[in-house]
Scaffold this motif. Structure first.
Motif, PDB file in Angstrom:
ATOM      1  N   ARG A 149       0.865  -1.181   0.000  1.00  0.00           N
ATOM      2  CA  ARG A 149       0.000   0.000   0.000  1.00  0.00           C
ATOM      3  C   ARG A 149       0.895   1.221   0.000  1.00  0.00           C
ATOM      4  N   ARG A 151       0.509   5.464  -0.037  1.00  0.00           N
ATOM      5  CA  ARG A 151      -0.475   6.543   0.083  1.00  0.00           C
ATOM      6  C   ARG A 151       0.236   7.874   0.013  1.00  0.00           C
ATOM      7  N   PHE A 198      -6.808  -1.701 -11.791  1.00  0.00           N
ATOM      8  CA  PHE A 198      -8.170  -1.206 -11.590  1.00  0.00           C
ATOM      9  C   PHE A 198      -8.066   0.128 -10.873  1.00  0.00           C
ATOM     10  N   TRP A 200     -10.420   3.565  -9.196  1.00  0.00           N
ATOM     11  CA  TRP A 200     -11.525   4.489  -8.979  1.00  0.00           C
ATOM     12  C   TRP A 200     -10.946   5.879  -8.844  1.00  0.00           C
ATOM     13  N   HIS A 213      -8.964  12.749  -6.348  1.00  0.00           N
ATOM     14  CA  HIS A 213      -8.920  11.640  -5.378  1.00  0.00           C
ATOM     15  C   HIS A 213      -9.009  10.349  -6.186  1.00  0.00           C
ATOM     16  N   ILE A 215      -8.092   5.815  -6.056  1.00  0.00           N
ATOM     17  CA  ILE A 215      -7.572   4.592  -5.433  1.00  0.00           C
ATOM     18  C   ILE A 215      -7.373   3.580  -6.548  1.00  0.00           C
ATOM     19  N   LEU A 217      -5.495  -0.337  -7.903  1.00  0.00           N
ATOM     20  CA  LEU A 217      -4.885  -1.641  -7.612  1.00  0.00           C
ATOM     21  C   LEU A 217      -4.129  -2.086  -8.859  1.00  0.00           C
ATOM     22  N   GLN A 227      -1.427  -1.468  -4.025  1.00  0.00           N
ATOM     23  CA  GLN A 227      -2.563  -0.547  -3.877  1.00  0.00           C
ATOM     24  C   GLN A 227      -2.043   0.872  -3.729  1.00  0.00           C
ATOM     25  N   GLU A 229      -3.216   5.077  -3.019  1.00  0.00           N
ATOM     26  CA  GLU A 229      -4.248   6.023  -2.600  1.00  0.00           C
ATOM     27  C   GLU A 229      -3.675   7.416  -2.778  1.00  0.00           C
ATOM     28  N   THR A 233      -7.460  16.125  -1.711  1.00  0.00           N
ATOM     29  CA  THR A 233      -8.561  16.581  -0.849  1.00  0.00           C
ATOM     30  C   THR A 233      -8.253  16.356   0.625  1.00  0.00           C
ATOM     31  N   GLY A 337     -14.613   1.014 -15.632  1.00  0.00           N
ATOM     32  CA  GLY A 337     -15.153   0.375 -14.427  1.00  0.00           C
ATOM     33  C   GLY A 337     -14.713  -1.066 -14.266  1.00  0.00           C
TER      34      GLY A 337
ATOM     35  N   LEU D 146     -15.568  11.997   2.418  1.00  0.00           N
ATOM     36  CA  LEU D 146     -15.147  11.671   1.052  1.00  0.00           C
ATOM     37  C   LEU D 146     -14.717  10.217   0.917  1.00  0.00           C
ATOM     38  N   ARG D 196     -22.653   0.671  -5.583  1.00  0.00           N
ATOM     39  CA  ARG D 196     -21.944  -0.388  -6.305  1.00  0.00           C
ATOM     40  C   ARG D 196     -20.676  -0.749  -5.550  1.00  0.00           C
ATOM     41  N   LEU D 217     -13.969  -1.859  -2.593  1.00  0.00           N
ATOM     42  CA  LEU D 217     -14.426  -0.471  -2.608  1.00  0.00           C
ATOM     43  C   LEU D 217     -15.945  -0.465  -2.707  1.00  0.00           C
ATOM     44  N   ARG D 338     -15.340  -6.308 -12.332  1.00  0.00           N
ATOM     45  CA  ARG D 338     -15.855  -4.946 -12.555  1.00  0.00           C
ATOM     46  C   ARG D 338     -16.762  -4.521 -11.409  1.00  0.00           C
ATOM     47  N   TRP D 339     -17.123  -3.250 -11.384  1.00  0.00           N
ATOM     48  CA  TRP D 339     -18.102  -2.782 -10.404  1.00  0.00           C
ATOM     49  C   TRP D 339     -19.376  -3.600 -10.536  1.00  0.00           C
TER      50      TRP D 339
END
Lengths: 425, 425, 425, 425
Positions: A149, A151, A198, A200, A213, A215, A217, A227, A229, A233, A337, D146, D196, D217, D338-339
Motif C-alpha cells: 500500500r 499513500r 483497476f 476508482w 482523489h 484509489i 490496484l 494498492q 491512494e 482533498t 469500471g 469523502l 456499487r 471499494l 468490474r463494479w
C-alpha cells in the motif's frame, strides 16, 4: 564533481538544487533555466549559479554543464529530454516521465538512440526508510510479497499547471500515483510484470476537470497486488505512508506526519512548518530534514555515482515508462469500471539486471501498441469543462496557500475560458 | 575540500569516516591512526585512505592533512588535542571533551593558546530534528523554556574501555550524560549559566565499578531545569528521546526507536538492524539512515563550513568544558546526596555570541578552581573494586553482543586484577 | 448491588457517579452531598439520585446507603472519613488520602478502630493498561525492576481549592505526585520499603504559593528508583505516561495523548474534546472512553467486589498513608535540597498480603513520628505570599478554561488577601 | 436486569459472556447451548450459569430467559433466529447476519413478522474510539465525508468452520469485511444508499478454497467511497485500523496494535498477549482491556438499554442485511472483475431514523431480488477444491496456533475429502 544544468525554478527545481548544493556536496548547478528570465536570474543569484537563461535550447546546449536535470512541468519533459539527448548530455528527468506511456516511450527511445546516460528522478523510492526496507525485503525478511500500500495525499499541489490536465496529463494519479506505483513495484520486484490495473477516481472537491482523489490496484505476475491512494482533498498536512505485507512479515513506513517529531505551540513562530502542513499553532508534526526524508539526497547520490561509474541508476527511463503504462491502464479503468490490461510495448525481464553503459537496462526493438490515454484525457477534460461551466464570468478559487515567505498564493480558474492561473500577493 | 586525519578506528571512527566520505561529499580522510597497526591498515584499505600509522605523533603531524579528528578513548583526548594544537592543526574532538573539567580546561587553553580552530563533536545536538526544534524554540514557539528531558539508554557500550572508569572517567553519565546535558543547554539557551546539579546513580546490573544507570537534574539561571536519564541497563534497543516544555508549547523528539519505520519479521534476515538493537525477529524498529539520524552529517557540515569560513562552529571546546563541569557536579552530588554547585572557572556571557577566528567564543584569563572529581573517580573505582572482588580467580562477563559481521564480542572483567578486556570470536 | 452516598459534586464526583451508574451497572448512588444545596439538588436531579443534602453528617448517616464515597477537597477528607467510620459505613476516599502523612495516619487508624471497609481511590493504578502491565511484571516479563517513570502534566486543575495550599496541602506534588508515586510503588512491589526521596519543585508560571512543577525520585529497598514528573505548566493537553525498566524488559504506557485516536479538523465541533485538552481545531487526540482509560471503571469494580467479598481492595488506606509519607519527604527535600528519609510509622511487610476482613492489610500499634510538613506548608505559603504581593489591590488570573457546557471559568487570586476564588461566566 | 441464553461456547461466546458478566453488570447469562454437551456443561460450570443444554430448540425456548444471543457459526444463524422469533424472544445475532443477503433477508422478515426485538452484534462499530469519532463526524468536524478505510487483518481465525466456505459463506470478506463495510457505512451515513462495489480477492497463502486476502471499494450515493482491506495472511498480530477523510478533517483510529501500550521482554511470561498476537518475546503491543477495546462492552450496553427502552439499537437486522447485500456484490465483482451494483430489496431512507418498538427501523413490503451469491460460493468452492487437490491422501495444515491455556491447536484439511477439522494437543 558533476556540473549540472537545472531546468526549472519551481518547488521541484528548488528542492533539487538545494539537494545538489547541500551539506558538503562536490556537485554544482552551474546553469539554470526558467521560462521567466526574471525568475531564472533571481534563482541563480540566490544560489550562486553562474549562468542563467530563459532559452531552453541554449540552457541545454551550454558547454560547461555535463548533465541536464529536467524539473519542468510535465508537458515540457519530452522536448527537454529530446534536446538533451541530441546535445549528447546526460539527462535526469523528474517524475512522471511522460504524460502518457506513448510520450515516455518516445523519451526512452530518444536517450537510447543517442546513447546518453538517463535517470528517472523518482525520489520517494530513495527515502532512507524505503531503501532500508527494500534491503530487508531483498534479504528475505518479508518472505514472498503479497500486498503493498502506498499513500500520498495532501491538500493539493502548489503550482497552477498541476491542476490543468492538458499540461499535466491528468490529476492526482499522474501527479502522485506515479510515486506510489513505483514504490509498490520496487517492493514486489521489478522482475515481476504488471498485468492489470483497476482504478476508482473522482473530482470530489475542487472545481477542476481532473480527478482530485483516486484509489488503484495493480496486479503483478505471481499474484501480488499493489494498492495506491492519492488525493488532493486530504486535510491535516501531507500523508506519505507505505505498507508491505509478505508471507513472513510486514512493514509500515511513515515518511512525513509521524516521524518522531511532535510539537505543540500556542504561540506559533510565523514560519514554514513543512511541505503542505496546515496551520501554525496547535499540535504540529515537522520533519527534521525534508529533502533527506523525501529521498532527494540519496536519489542524486545514486544518479551521480551511477553516471560517474557508467552503470545504470536504480531508477531508469525504463522504469518511468513502465509506470506510465500502468497509469494509462488506471485512467482507462476509471472510465470502463473494470480491470484493464497493462500494455507494455515489450517485456524483457532478462535485460533488467544487466549493467548498462549510459542508458537504462533495456534492449531490443520496441513495438509500441497504441496507447489510448491521450484521447481519453482530452475527453475527460471536455466532460469536466462542461460540468464546471457555471454561466457568468469570473474566477473560481482552486487552492489558497501560504508561502514560506509569508505571501499568499491563489490558484484560480477563469470560468469562461477554463484557464488556470496563479496569483501571489 | 577538507583533508582530514582520523584518530581512532572503533565504532566512532567508523561512523565519522562514513559520514565524511558519505553521499557526494567533497571531504576526505587522507590519514588514519589506530594504536593497532593491523587495524589502521585494514581500516585504510577498506575506505580508500592513503596513509595509515600506529604512531599518534606522526599521524597528527602528517603534512597532507589540515584537520585532526579525535575519535579515541577518553583518556587519550587530552594528549591528542595538545599534539594537534602544537602542530597547528585544526582539531575536532569527540565527546566528552575531557574525563573531568580540569582536563577539558587544559584542552580549551591549549587550542586557544595555539590559536587553532577547534570543534566539539557533540553529534546529538545536530540531529535534523534537534536542529529544527532548536530553530522553532529560538523563533518563540515554546515561549520561555521551563524544563527539558533528554534520555539516552541502551544495553551498554561496545568497547571494553567504556566500562573502565580509569580510562573513560566514569560510567553512563560521562558516556551519555554529556549528550543529554548539552541538548538541554541548547534548548534552555547557552547564555543561561548552569547553577547547580543533582544526581542519582547506581551500579544496578553489571559487575563494574562505575554507574550503569543515572538520573540528573541541572538548574539554570532563570529557573529552567534540565533532566537527563542515562542507562546501560535498558532493554529493547537504544532509546534516544528528548522533551521540551515551555510556557507556550511542548516538543517531543524520538531519534531512534519510533521514527515511522516499523517492521515485523518471522524470518529475520541475518543482518544488522540498528545500533544496539536487540533481536533479529519479531517487531523491529530500524532507522532509515543512522549517521544522519544521529546528527553526524549535519555536525561535520557545520564544523567544516565553520573551519572554511573562519567562524566558530555551533559546538566549541568551551561547550565541552561547560558540560564537563556539570558532569563533575553530578558525580559530586551522587556522593553527597544533595545539589552541588556547577564550578565554572569563568562565565563571560557577553563573549558567547562573538564570532571567533579559529577558536571557540571565549576570551580572557581563566582561573580554574580545583575540580574535585578525578580524586573521587579514583575513590569510586576503589570502592567498586572492593565490592566486586569475589575471591577466586576468573573472568566475569560484562556484556555479550553480536557484531554486524556475525561474530560475538564478549567484554570481560578479570576478577583478580579488575582489568577489562574484549574477546571477539 | 451497592447503595452509595456520594460526597462531592465537582469533576471528581461527576466522574465517580458517571462510572458507578455507567454501562449496565447494578450499583447506584442513592444520596448526594454538596456544600451548596443548589448544586446537590441539581446534581441529584440530573442523575436520578433520590436524596440530596448540604449537611455532611446527615449525608453520611443516611440509612439507605452502605458505602460513603469521599470526593471532596483534601481538607475535608479527614472529617468525612472519621464521620463515616463512626457511622459504621464502608468508606472509599479519593486521592490523596490526607494533606499530610499525619492526617492520613489518623484516617487509617479511624477506619481500623471502627472495623469498617476502607478503600483508597487511586484510579490511575487501575487503568486497564496499568493492570495488564502490572500482571506482566508479576509474571516476570520485566525481570527485576530497576526504574519507573510516571508523568502527569497538564495546564492546571479545574477547581479553585487545588490552587490553595492551605486547603489542598500543596501544589502539583500533592495533586498528581500521589498518582505517580503509587504507580511506581505498584511496579516496584508494595513489599519494597520506600527509603528516601529527593524532589525539585518550583513555582515557574502561576501567581501562586505552591509549586506548579516538580520532579521527584523515590528510592526503594533493593535499589529500584521511581521517578515522577508533575506539572501545571504543561501545554498541549494532559500528558499521562508511565515507563518501567527492568533487567529483562521495558514498558511504555500512554494513557491519554497518543492512544491510537488522531483527528485533524479545520472546522471544529464546538464541543468538549478531552479532559484538559487545549484547542478545538487542528490535530486533536481524543480518548475513546475517558472514565475507562483513567481507571475509574476497574477501580470501582475492585472496590465493590472487595467490599462484597470481605477482602481488601488492591488500594487501601495503608497505601494512601505510605504515599503521604513519601510526599512529606518530597516537600522536605524541596527545601533541604537533599535526599530525605521516608518516615513511615511502621513497616510490617508480612501483613501486606494477608486478606483483610473490612480493613486494609495493616496491623499492630502505630507510633507516628512527628510529620514536619504541615508547618512547612504554612511557611511555604507565607513565603509565597510575600513573593506574590505586588502592592495595589485586585484580582490576578491563575487559570482560564472553557467548560464542557461552553461557559468560561476563571480562577482568580485576590492580591490583598491571597484568597483564591472561581468565577464562571 | 436481562436474563440471557447464550448460543455458542467458542471464542465469540466466551467474549460475549465475559462482557455480559463483566465489571459490575446487572445482566446474567442464565442458560447456555453448545452442540457438544461436554462443552456446554464445562462452560456453564466455569461461569456460574445455571442451565446448559446441547439441544438448540430447548435452549431457545427456555422460559427463564428473555433474550437469545446467537454466537454460533454462520450456517446456523438463520435457524437459530427463526426459532427465537417463533418463541417470541428478543434475539441478538453475531456478525455476519447471514452467509448471503437472501439468508439475511429471511432473518429480517422473521423477526419483523414475529414483532420481536432484534439486534445485529457488529461490535467494531461500538469501540469507544469509533463511537467518539462518529459523534465528532456527526458534529461536523470532518465536513462532508469523502473516503473511509477500514482494515482488519491477522494470521487467520481460530475455529475450523471459518475456513470452510460452505459453513461460513466465504473467506476473509464474509468474516471481516462485514465489520469494515459497516464501519464505513456508519461514517458516511446510513442514509446514504450503497450503489456499487468492486472487489479483488485471492487465495494467496493457505490451502483453502475461499479468499484469504481481499480489498474492496463501495461507492455510496453522494460520491463517498468506502475501502476495506481484509486478510488472513497478515503477520505481526491483529491489525485493526480505520481512517476517515472529509472536506474539513481526517481521523485515524488504531484499535489494537498501537494503542499506547508497548512492551519489550527478553524473558516472556508464558502467557497470552492479545488476540492473534504473534510471539511471546521482543517488542509486544498488548491491549489494556480487550473486550472493551473491541466494542463488546458498549455494544451490549446499547442492545440491552434499547431492549429495555423499547427503541431500536444502533445496529439492527436491517443493517446486517445491507452489509450482506454489499458482500454479495463484492463476491460477484471478484469474479466479474468490474463494479457490481448493490442489490437491495428496498431502500426506505425515511424509515431509518424512526424509533422502532421491538424491531429494526424498516417497514413496508420487501421484494427481494434473487441474490446470486450462494451459487457462486458453491462454484468457488468447487474451483478451489480442484486447485487444492494434490493427489495422495493425508492432512494439510491450514493454521497452527497456541491457545491461552498453553495447548496447541491445529486446523487441518483432509486432502481426500476437503473436510476441515481441528485438533487440540
Amino acid at each position: 564533481m558533476a556540473k549540472i544544468t537545472m531546468l526549472g525554478t519551481g518547488l521541484i527545481g528548488t528542492f533539487y538544487t538545494q539537494t545538489l548544493h547541500g551539506l558538503r556536496s562536490r556537485d554544482r548547478v552551474v546553469n539554470v533555466y526558467s521560462r521567466s528570465a526574471e525568475r531564472a536570474k533571481a534563482f541563480a543569484a540566490e544560489r550562486g549559479i553562474l549562468h542563467w537563461t530563459s532559452d531552453l535550447r541554449d540552457a541545454i546546449q551550454n558547454s560547461e554543464s555535463e548533465i541536464v536535470v529536467v524539473g519542468l512541468p510535465n508537458d515540457v519533459h519530452k522536448d527537454a529530454v529530446r534536446l538533451a539527448a541530441e546535445a549528447g548530455k546526460a539527462v535526469l528527468c523528474t517524475k512522471p516521465l511522460g504524460r502518457t506511456a506513448a510520450e515516455a516511450l518516445e523519451m526512452l527511445e530518444a536517450v537510447e538512440k543517442a546513447g546518453v546516460f538517463a535517470g528517472y528522478l523518482e525520489d520517494l523510492v530513495y527515502t532512507p526508510k524505503t531503501l532500508k526496507a527494500l534491503a530487508s525485503t531483498k534479504n528475505g525478511a518479508m518472505g514472498r510479497i503479497l500486498w503493498t500500500r502506498s499513500r500520498e495525499t495532501h491538500p493539493g499541489p502548489h503550482s497552477a499547471w498541476f491542476w490543468d490536465p492538458v499540461r499535466s496529463g491528468g490529476g492526482a494519479i499522474v501527479d502522485m500515483g506515479c510515486h506510489c506505483i513505483e514504490i509498490g513495484r520496487n517492493f514486489i520486484g521489478k522482475d515481476k510484470r504488471p498485468l492489470r490495473a483497476f482504478c476508482w477516481g473522482a473530482t470530489q472537491v475542487h472545481p477542476i476537470e481532473a480527478e482530485d482523489h483516486a484509489i488503484g490496484l495493480v496486479e503483478y505476475e505471481g499474484g501480488a497486488v499493489s494498492q495506491f491512494e492519492v488525493s488532493w482533498t486530504f486535510r491535516g498536512g501531507m500523508d506519505l505512508r507505505d505498507e508491505v505485507s509478505g508471507t513472513e512479515g510486514t512493514i509500515r513506513l511513515d515518511h512525513f506526519l509521524r516521524t518522531g517529531f511532535e510539537m505543540f505551540t500556542a504561540a506559533g513562530e510565523g514560519g514554514y512548518v513543512a511541505e503542505k502542513a496546515e496551520g501554525q499553532i496547535g499540535w504540529l508534526f515537522p520533519v527534521g530534514d525534508e529533502v533527506h526524508a523525501l529521498g532527494y539526497v540519496h536519489m542524486f547520490q545514486d544518479m551521480l555515482d551511477a553516471w560517474e561509474a557508467g552503470r545504470a541508476p536504480m531508477e531508469t527511463f525504463w522504469d518511468g515508462y513502465v509506470v506510465n503504462t500502468i497509469i494509462d491502464a488506471c485512467y482507462r479503468s476509471m472510465k470502463s469500471g473494470r480491470w484493464e490490461p497493462v500494455e507494455l510495448a515489450e517485456w524483457q525481464v532478462g535485460k533488467l539486471s544487466e549493467p548498462a553503459k549510459t542508458s537504462p537496462p533495456r534492449a531490443g526493438k520496441v513495438q509500441p501498441k497504441a496507447s489510448g490515454r491521450p484521447q481519453e484525457a482530452k475527453t475527460s477534460a471536455n466532460q469536466g469543462k462542461g460540468r464546471g461551466k457555471a454561466g457568468k464570468a469570473g474566477l473560481i478559487a482552486i487552492k489558497v496557500e501560504r508561502l514560506p515567505d509569508g505571501r499568499t498564493k491563489r490558484i484560480l480558474k477563469d470560468k469562461a475560458t477554463g484557464r488556470i492561473i496563479e496569483k501571489i500577493e
